[in-house]
Design a protein around this motif. Sequence first.
Motif, short mmCIF file in Angstrom:
data_model
loop_
_atom_site.label_atom_id
_atom_site.label_comp_id
_atom_site.label_asym_id
_atom_site.label_seq_id
_atom_site.Cartn_x
_atom_site.Cartn_y
_atom_site.Cartn_z
N PHE A 100 1.21 -1.73 0.39
CA PHE A 100 -0.37 0.03 -0.07
C PHE A 100 1.07 1.34 -0.20
O PHE A 100 1.70 1.20 0.60
N PRO A 103 -1.15 6.41 1.42
CA PRO A 103 -2.23 5.81 2.30
C PRO A 103 -2.87 7.61 2.44
O PRO A 103 -1.84 8.37 3.09
N TYR A 105 -4.58 8.51 5.23
CA TYR A 105 -5.41 8.16 6.90
C TYR A 105 -6.78 9.42 7.18
O TYR A 105 -6.77 10.56 6.92
N ILE A 128 -8.30 3.64 6.72
CA ILE A 128 -7.57 4.43 5.56
C ILE A 128 -8.88 4.36 4.58
O ILE A 128 -9.48 4.16 4.46
N GLY A 131 -6.00 4.98 -1.22
CA GLY A 131 -4.40 4.84 -1.47
C GLY A 131 -4.63 3.49 -2.34
O GLY A 131 -5.49 3.35 -3.33
#
Length: 297
Positions: A100, A103, A105, A128, A131
């Motif tokens: 990943f 991201p 968040y 998340i 992403g």
Amino acid sequence: MGHFALKSKVKTNGFEGWYLRLSDPQKTFNVALIFAHTTNQEDPHAFIQIFDGTKKTNTYLRFDSEAFRFENDTVFIGENHLSLTSVHLKTQVLTLDATFENPIYNKEKSAMGILEKFPLETFQEVVIMDGTMHGKAKVYGKDMTLDGTLYMEKTYGHKFPKTWFWVQANHFNIPGVSLSMSGGHVPTIKVRPFGFFVLLYTSTKNYRFATYDLSRMKIFHEAKKTRFLVKKWFKTLEVIVTQHDPTELVGPTDGGLMTLPVYESIRAHVKVTLKRGSTTLLTTESPLSGFEYMMKG
């Protein structure tokens, strides 16, 4: 670690699960994975659910409780593992290795706000919002290279709500937009109030609507169309969900017992319109969206 970390509220008669969506529309790869365990005294075990949104199938893989562990910021179930940066899965249905990147968040302390402090029987956290993911997969013997998107959340507690809805989307035709919203009649010790939250992220600004910030929601549900109308002060958010064809998954009922049918689509169509007064701030659409509507009963 924040929202991803192992919680301590489910030592007995509870559940805890990490939900991951991976999508690569160019390869028709659209999969949701649930890494979880239940501490129900009658039937404790770990499990992985593999929901193939393209084939509309769900596979429930059961493991002994000892196969579950959480260490080094990673969820392990047997030789399968999930973290904030990667996932490894090796099963007869799906073999997957993906990493990943970039991201987005969830920046809120808790998507549930002050409700996180209440004696609820279920808790949900967005980890998340969006992403990119890259990796390789083998689906029913077919090899493919993946370059797509991801979404991650987790749920834990002792049972799912009596009724609820859930919407998730990050394939909008405007880059940088992602949506996660959920609500329902939340089980508490004595009453079942209706609560909800909406997280709408854009490349320039993030928006939040929730019961605890005095937002109001109306739901208009038909067989093939569900319209959510949310208002807070001068802002109005309209979310319309159509073209959903749900598949049956498995969720927790009393004491984390995994016997509850849950109907979910990850190929629904979502249209979002955000206004301030009569001025349109955002209008955009997303295919391959996640949707659960369990508000009946």
